[in-house]
Design an enzyme around this catalytic site. Structure first.
Site, PDB file in Angstrom:
ATOM      1  N   GLY A 295     -38.109 -60.718 -63.557  1.00 33.12           N
ATOM      2  CA  GLY A 295     -38.292 -59.277 -63.666  1.00 33.12           C
ATOM      3  C   GLY A 295     -39.714 -58.897 -63.307  1.00 33.12           C
TER       4      GLY A 295
ATOM      5  N   LYS B 149     -39.701 -51.103 -83.479  1.00 31.58           N
ATOM      6  CA  LYS B 149     -38.907 -51.244 -82.261  1.00 31.58           C
ATOM      7  C   LYS B 149     -37.729 -50.295 -82.350  1.00 31.58           C
ATOM      8  CE  LYS B 149     -39.014 -54.091 -78.593  1.00 31.58           C
ATOM      9  NZ  LYS B 149     -40.203 -54.555 -77.880  1.00 31.58           N
TER      10      LYS B 149
END
Length: 343
Positions: A180, A82
């Protein structure tokens, strides 16, 4: 700083943690490669206005570990990593910023491949791609959110089947937190399946759209934990399942798209003790990374939809094994992943 990383509670034998900066663009990024036993580390790039560097380190360590587990359980030939950029995604973005990130990734030589995440978009990744080939999720076809939503939906179906013995969602109430791209699409699928939606979000526009298009009932961001619902669907940021919120939940299923939903590992035990079936986040929300991986590796996409839908089958196996062994579903999911990536 090295000692700080090694002693951070979320450090989990990460192979590599890189701090990348570039003065001209103002880039301040951290790249964490957790494990590459199954292949190059892959995971999105998050841009967030972190309160401190320590908070950013904590987030990238936690998220990169989660990607290793997610990718392994999903049966993908990739490891986990990440990256995070410290900055306000609404005011600090520039092409130069993402180009500098691309240069940083290029220096890693393919050990880590990035994509969009919270605060970034396929358009941002296009600037990264101008400096490196180690980026996925580009352009309109790169948007992974519909596949994340699909995985969450089939995962919720598996949870409803296991917990309630039902093959349908007619009349079930879902308390969904976060509208979202993923959360809204997930909500749409739930609505089409006959569920009733109670939603919360900090975005008034998203709430209005959910009310107008999906007939959703709107409640405050804190009130979402108190509603009478069969399913709690956390689709915003993590750690919303914690000692304070869990005692307020009336739902018997937790099935959402957010990463790191449990504030601590002990919350998995607490869920089981409270009679709540928890769909481990890194299993149920893997649809997006499945799509991104297919694209990046140029794998024929005719099998991608079926691959995402297998999330439901995987969760059914996790639920059954958890019952058989008397353990939290979170523990079982970890063991399934570790059997695949640990050597």
């Amino acid at each position: 700083m090295t000692a700080f990383v090694f002693n951070e509670i979320n450090f989990d034998h990460h192979e590599q943690v890189v701090f990348a900066s570039e003065e001209k663009s103002g880039l301040k990024a951290i790249i964490a490669v957790h494990n590459t036993n199954l292949g190059p580390a892959m995971g999105g790039c998050r841009m967030w206005n972190y309160a401190s560097e320590a908070e950013a380190v904590r987030d990238v360590l936690r998220l990169s570990r989660g990607m290793t587990y997610k990718n392994a359980v999903a049966g993908l030939p990739i490891g986990g990593g990440k990256s995070v950029i410290i900055g306000n995604p609404k005011t600090d973005k520039t092409p130069a910023l993402f180009e500098a990130l691309g240069e940083a990734l290029e220096r890693l030589g393919g050990r880590y491949v990035t994509a969009e995440d919270v605060g970034t978009s396929p358009a941002d990744m296009a600037y990264v791609a101008g400096k490196t080939k180690y980026v996925a999720g580009l352009g309109d076809r790169g948007d992974p959110s519909p596949f994340t939503a699909l995985g969450c939906f089939v995962g919720a179906q598996a949870a409803v089947k296991h917990q309630f013995g039902r093959d349908d969602m007619d009349g079930l109430v879902v308390a969904l937190q976060g509208l979202g791209h993923v959360g809204f699409d997930y909500a749409r699928r739930l609505k089409e399946a006959g569920a009733k939606l109670i939603v919360s979000d900090i975005d008034e526009g998203a709430l209005k759209r959910a009310k107008d298009e999906l007939g959703a009932e709107v409640v405050g961001t804190d009130a979402i934990y108190d509603v009478a619902a069969e399913i709690y669907a956390p689709c915003a940021l993590g750690a919303t399942v914690n000692p304070d919120t869990l005692k307020r939940l009336k739902a018997k299923i937790i099935a959402g798209a957010a990463n790191n939903q449990l504030s601590t590992p002990e919350m998995g035990i607490a869920c089981r003790n409270q009679g709540i079936l928890y769909a481990p986040d890194f299993v149920i929300n893997a649809g997006g990374i499945i799509k991104v991986c297919y694209e990046y590796l140029n794998t024929p996409e005719d099998g991608m939809d079926a691959h995402v839908r297998r999330i439901g089958e995987t969760l059914a196996e996790v639920f059954a094994r958890a019952d058989a062994e008397g353990l939290p579903t979170s523990v079982i999911a970890d063991r399934v992943a570790e059997a695949k990536f640990k050597r």
